[in-house]
Scaffold this active site. Structure first.
Site, PDB file in Angstrom:
ATOM      1  N   HIS A   1      -4.957   5.762  -4.183  1.00 31.53           N
ATOM      2  CA  HIS A   1      -5.880   4.627  -4.217  1.00 31.53           C
ATOM      3  C   HIS A   1      -7.348   5.032  -4.076  1.00 31.53           C
ATOM      4  O   HIS A   1      -8.207   4.471  -4.755  1.00 31.53           O
ATOM      5  CB  HIS A   1      -5.516   3.625  -3.114  1.00 31.53           C
ATOM      6  CG  HIS A   1      -6.252   2.333  -3.241  1.00 31.53           C
ATOM      7  ND1 HIS A   1      -6.041   1.453  -4.273  1.00 31.53           N
ATOM      8  CD2 HIS A   1      -7.228   1.781  -2.472  1.00 31.53           C
ATOM      9  CE1 HIS A   1      -6.849   0.405  -4.136  1.00 31.53           C
ATOM     10  NE2 HIS A   1      -7.571   0.577  -3.054  1.00 31.53           N
TER      11      HIS A   1
ATOM     12  N   LEU B   1     -12.738  -2.722  -0.406  1.00 33.36           N
ATOM     13  CA  LEU B   1     -12.659  -2.902   1.040  1.00 33.36           C
ATOM     14  C   LEU B   1     -13.092  -1.636   1.777  1.00 33.36           C
ATOM     15  O   LEU B   1     -12.627  -0.532   1.461  1.00 33.36           O
ATOM     16  CB  LEU B   1     -11.219  -3.266   1.422  1.00 33.36           C
ATOM     17  CG  LEU B   1     -10.964  -3.712   2.862  1.00 33.36           C
ATOM     18  CD1 LEU B   1     -11.669  -5.036   3.148  1.00 33.36           C
ATOM     19  CD2 LEU B   1      -9.460  -3.861   3.101  1.00 33.36           C
TER      20      LEU B   1
ATOM     21  N   SER C   1     -10.617  -2.179  -6.577  1.00 33.00           N
ATOM     22  CA  SER C   1      -9.788  -2.707  -5.507  1.00 33.00           C
ATOM     23  C   SER C   1     -10.160  -4.166  -5.209  1.00 33.00           C
ATOM     24  O   SER C   1     -10.151  -5.012  -6.096  1.00 33.00           O
ATOM     25  CB  SER C   1      -9.909  -1.815  -4.271  1.00 33.00           C
ATOM     26  OG  SER C   1      -8.879  -2.077  -3.348  1.00 33.00           O
ATOM     27  N   GLN C   2     -10.508  -4.475  -3.963  1.00 28.45           N
ATOM     28  CA  GLN C   2     -10.901  -5.837  -3.616  1.00 28.45           C
ATOM     29  C   GLN C   2     -12.043  -6.333  -4.501  1.00 28.45           C
ATOM     30  O   GLN C   2     -12.125  -7.519  -4.831  1.00 28.45           O
ATOM     31  CB  GLN C   2     -11.310  -5.901  -2.142  1.00 28.45           C
ATOM     32  CG  GLN C   2     -11.789  -7.254  -1.671  1.00 28.45           C
ATOM     33  CD  GLN C   2     -12.119  -7.261  -0.191  1.00 28.45           C
ATOM     34  OE1 GLN C   2     -11.225  -7.379   0.661  1.00 28.45           O
ATOM     35  NE2 GLN C   2     -13.392  -7.134   0.138  1.00 28.45           N
TER      36      GLN C   2
ATOM     37  N   ASP D   1      -0.405   4.788  -6.390  1.00 31.11           N
ATOM     38  CA  ASP D   1      -1.597   4.264  -5.722  1.00 31.11           C
ATOM     39  C   ASP D   1      -1.465   4.323  -4.203  1.00 31.11           C
ATOM     40  O   ASP D   1      -2.366   4.750  -3.504  1.00 31.11           O
ATOM     41  CB  ASP D   1      -1.840   2.827  -6.190  1.00 31.11           C
ATOM     42  CG  ASP D   1      -3.037   2.196  -5.539  1.00 31.11           C
ATOM     43  OD1 ASP D   1      -4.141   2.300  -6.100  1.00 31.11           O
ATOM     44  OD2 ASP D   1      -2.883   1.604  -4.448  1.00 31.11           O
TER      45      ASP D   1
END
Length: 301
Positions: free
Chosen positions: A282, A44, A110-111, A227
């Site tokens: 993250h 993202l 991630s996404q 994270d």
């Protein structure tokens, strides 16, 4: 015998052996390791630039590897519905796979890890050797983060379901994997993405998608307690909250127990690797050298 000045003729014995020497096989060329191509899918609000360190590491440890960091749906475009993104990434990865009969590796952040899992489901002939899921909310997201505060400034996680589980909300990628454990019925009925790839809701492609997903050679799950974005962080390992917000690990999840999309089958055949790492935030997963050497590099065959 006539000769040229300075020219020394070979001994007669050598001339006699020459025809036989020509029949000997040539010495083999020095062996050079050939690595499978690597495809990287961002998360993202990301772009290909975010992965410059990861690209460096791969080039150092696996020289000659063809690495493609897909430059699609960058920045705010990453908020577009995930099925739209899956289609775009599918068109981009298909020709890379077609040119790599020995297989490819996917590193998905991630996404992007959810996009890649959907790709494994919908692509009938994919040839993914290792799918490396890098801090991805594989069982969904349920947490107040800076991303949410920017996107929905007047909402908190406790009431975001009102937006995300509406047709309008499902037009945002983050709502496609918003998973409110207190409104499971709404999630199952409204989720147009996560509930489908998880096999939590019946659909006509469920059997085919499961078969496609199980074509993967290895699933590498990476995440950690520091994270700061993925909530709960165990979602990176297919763990998630129950209705009391107690985290249930992967083996306690219904999608695992029912083997709804092949997770239990993968674990049974020893094809799931879990690599938890502490003290990594993250945004640092794709630039941390220790993480790369420990959790990613061993699987880039």
């Amino acid at each position: 015998m006539l000769g040229l000045p300075g020219l020394r003729l070979p001994p007669a014995g050598f001339l006699f052996l020459l025809p036989f020497l020509l029949l000997l096989p040539a010495a083999p060329a020095p062996h050079r390791a050939s690595y499978k191509p690597v495809i990287v899918v961002h998360g993202l609000f990301d772009s290909s630039y975010s992965f410059r360190h990861l690209l460096e590491y791969i080039n150092e440890t696996h020289p000659g590897t063809v690495v493609t960091v897909l430059d699609l749906f960058d920045g705010r475009e990453s908020l577009r519905p995930l099925w739209e993104q899956v289609q775009g990434f599918r068109e981009a990865v298909a020709p890379i796979m077609a040119k790599a009969p020995q297989g490819v590796h996917l590193i998905c952040y991630s996404q992007g890890g959810l996009i890649c899992r959907a790709l494994l489901s919908v692509m009938d002939e994919h040839n993914v050797d290792s799918f490396i899921s890098l801090s991805s909310p594989q069982m969904g997201q349920y947490g107040d983060t800076d991303y949410l505060k920017w996107l929905f400034p007047t909402s908190m996680r406790s009431n975001l379901y009102r937006i995300c589980y509406s047709p309008w909300g499902q037009e945002f990628s983050i709502c496609n994997y918003w998973h409110d454990p207190h409104h499971d019925d709404l999630y199952l009925n409204a989720s147009s993405f996560l509930a489908l790839i998880n096999g939590e809701r019946d659909h006509p492609n469920a059997t085919a998608w499961r078969k496609n997903f199980l074509r993967v050679g290895r699933l590498v799950l990476i995440g950690g307690p520091d994270d700061g974005v993925i909530t709960p962080w165990q979602s990176s390992f297919f763990g998630f909250y129950d209705a009391n917000e107690t985290v249930l690990e992967m083996e306690e999840q219904l999608v695992y127990l029912r083997d709804s999309f092949g997770l239990k089958t993968l674990l049974t055949r020893g094809a799931i690797v879990r690599c938890p790492m502490a003290e990594i935030s993250h945004t640092a997963w794709h630039s941390n050298r220790t993480l790369y050497e420990t959790c990613i590099e061993p699987w880039l065959s």
